[in-house]
Scaffold this motif. Structure first.
Motif: not given
Length: 547
Positions: A76-85, A89-97, A505-510, A513-514
């Motif tokens: 469960f913890y492995f699935a949780l961390t993989v899903t959040s990562s 990651g998708l949010i980071f790519v979209f923010e960068w684009w 922007p701050f949210f790209i760094h955030f 890091g997340l």
């Protein structure tokens, strides 16, 4: 008088009077000191019950959470961390684009535009006095950067150059916004109110509004069938149908013959009415445009001296049309002839403090001063003995040019790739830098050491203007609207140069890091499942106890 409870001046109903008397008695009793004491005791008992009950509920909730956490497995913890990562990651790519494409953070933009009004971030402040508001609006209007689009003096031919590039590469070199500006220019230059009196001009008036190139070409042939001396029809065919410069020159020569005939007719009757004056202005615009394009054809076909003579004659014949910037065409042709004395003479006339500047003016002046010292210039020698007077003048000229348009050196030093210049440019923007470097890079390369001197000195300009958007050194502060306007003028496959460089922007760094932290936790959970489960339970229990 009607029966029942009356209204107005009638006596009140006996039932209503009794209710009022009971309400007054209750209000007097509630105001008594003993009643207030009773209410305080009841409130204290309620608070005491809540104080005893809440820890019991927290203890029950803590026990339930403890039981729930003890049943969770490492999977469960492995699935949780993989899903959040993955999600971060998708949010980071979209923010960068989004930041690379539009220059802003999507999350910040949504927060400012939509969430702040819902939360109440927009305050309804009282309106200022009328006199203060008017003065503030006037000051804001004066401080707003001007993003005026200028016709590119050296713009290429659509059929003979832009279209051939598209056939070879499959990429559209012109944007819709740029072509729309050109359509507006053509309607302003080549149409007037009396076009309705001539069938051929009526057809051409519609042709300039057409979006489809084939429809415009077809309309030009229809106009020639109605009038074989329709100069604007030949202009359109030269610009869009001709696939070589030779064909374009042939069409322009036919346009010149027809345009001179129409221009002489308009001169003879221009004073008869305002409509005839408007027609004379239109015919003058057509004649100047055709002569200028013929000079550009001669320049492209290698007849440079003939081109220079045509431009000089045109500037003498129509001296009031300096806003067409024909002198920039002349500067480029004279540099090709290496007639540097003539170039200096043109600069002496047009590089004046009262006249608008351009990258061609500023960088050509810098090139001439660099030419005097670039061959013998050495940074090591200059550092030991100091700069001479000529070297100081050359460096100052380079700093002046870089302050006016800081995008040009990257193209001259081939740090960025060039594309075909657009038909319109924004002064001090990337579009002007592309247009200048496209035609003048060869002139800088021809002078030995000029690019080396530029490479050693151009970045020193930015030390004199640490805050270019607020205060300039020799020019007005750099306009903040250039990036948005250049994205409209330049093709999408070109990476627009941005000045000054924006911080991420701050949210790209955030989000970066997340995503990294989640990925690291997923890796640790996969490698050390039992240890990470104990760690997760300990963190959860600590957070619950803290709350």
């Amino acid at each position: 008088m009607a029966d029942g409870c009356g209204t107005g001046r009638e006596a009140p109903c006996p039932g209503a009077a009794a209710a009022l008397r009971r309400w007054e008695q209750l209000r007097r009793r509630a105001a008594a000191p003993w009643a207030r004491g009773l209410l305080a005791v009841a409130a204290g008992l309620g608070l005491f019950y809540a104080a005893l009950r809440v820890p019991l509920r927290l203890r029950d909730g803590l026990a339930a959470v403890t039981v729930f956490l003890s049943t969770l497995t490492p999977k469960f913890y492995f699935a949780l961390t993989v899903t959040s990562s993955f999600i971060s990651g998708l949010i980071f790519v979209f923010e960068w684009w989004h930041f690379r494409k539009y220059g802003t953070s999507f999350i910040e933009q949504v927060s400012v535009s939509h969430l702040r009004p819902l939360i109440g971030g927009v305050e309804n402040s009282p309106p200022a006095p009328a006199a203060f508001s008017a003065g503030e609006n006037e000051a804001n209007r004066q401080n707003m950067p001007e993003c005026k689009m200028w016709r590119n003096p050296l713009n290429l031919f659509r059929g003979a150059e832009y279209s051939r590039y598209m056939w070879v590469t499959g990429k559209e070199p012109l944007t819709y916004y740029d072509m729309n500006l050109s359509a507006q220019d053509h309607q302003n230059f080549f149409t007037c109110d009396t076009d309705a009196l001539r069938p051929s001009d009526t057809v051409m008036q519609k042709a300039w509004r057409e979006r489809n190139p084939q429809a415009r070409i077809k309309a030009a042939y229809q106009a020639l069938e109605l009038n074989n001396d329709c100069a604007t029809a030949y202009v359109l065919l030269a610009e869009e149908e001709a696939t070589t410069i030779v064909d374009a020159e042939r069409y322009f020569k036919q346009a010149l013959k027809a345009g001179e005939l129409i221009y002489r007719r308009s001169q003879n009757c221009h004073s008869q009415s305002p409509q005839h004056e408007a027609q004379l202005r239109r015919d003058t615009n057509v004649l100047v445009y055709v002569k200028r394009r013929l000079a550009m054809c001669a320049r492209k076909l290698g007849r440079i001296r003939e081109s220079v003579k045509m431009m000089r004659d045109l500037m003498k014949e129509f001296p009031l049309l300096s806003m067409l910037n024909i002198h920039e065409n002349l500067l480029e042709a004279l540099l090709e002839l290496q007639a540097y004395a003539d170039v200096q003479a043109v600069l002496a006339k047009y590089d004046d403090i009262s006249l608008p500047k351009s990258a061609a003016i500023c960088y050509t002046a810098a090139l001439l001063k660099a030419r005097a010292v670039s061959e013998r210039f050495s940074p090591e020698t200059a550092f030991k003995r100091g700069l001479s007077t000529a070297e100081i003048n050359a460096v100052e000229a380079i700093h002046r040019a870089v302050e006016f348009n800081p995008h040009v050196p990257k193209y001259l030093l081939e740090m960025k790739s060039l594309v075909l210049p657009p038909e319109h440019i924004l002064k001090r923007g990337d579009s002007e830098a592309v247009a200048y470097a496209f035609f003048h890079l060869q002139h800088w390369k021809r002078i030995e050491g000029a690019l080396h001197l530029l490479h050693c000195t151009w970045e020193g300009t930015f030390r004199m203007i640490p805050y270019p958007l607020e205060k300039g050194h020799l020019f007005y502060p750099y306009p903040s609207c250039t990036e948005t306007a250049d994205r409209e003028l330049l093709p999408t496959f070109h990476e627009v140069s941005v000045y000054p460089q924006k911080e991420l922007p701050f949210f790209i760094h955030f989000t970066a890091g997340l995503c990294s932290c989640s990925a690291m936790l997923a890796l640790l959970t996969h490698q050390f499942p039992e240890l990470m489960v104990v760690f997760a339970k300990a963190v959860s229990m600590f957070s619950l106890l803290t709350c």
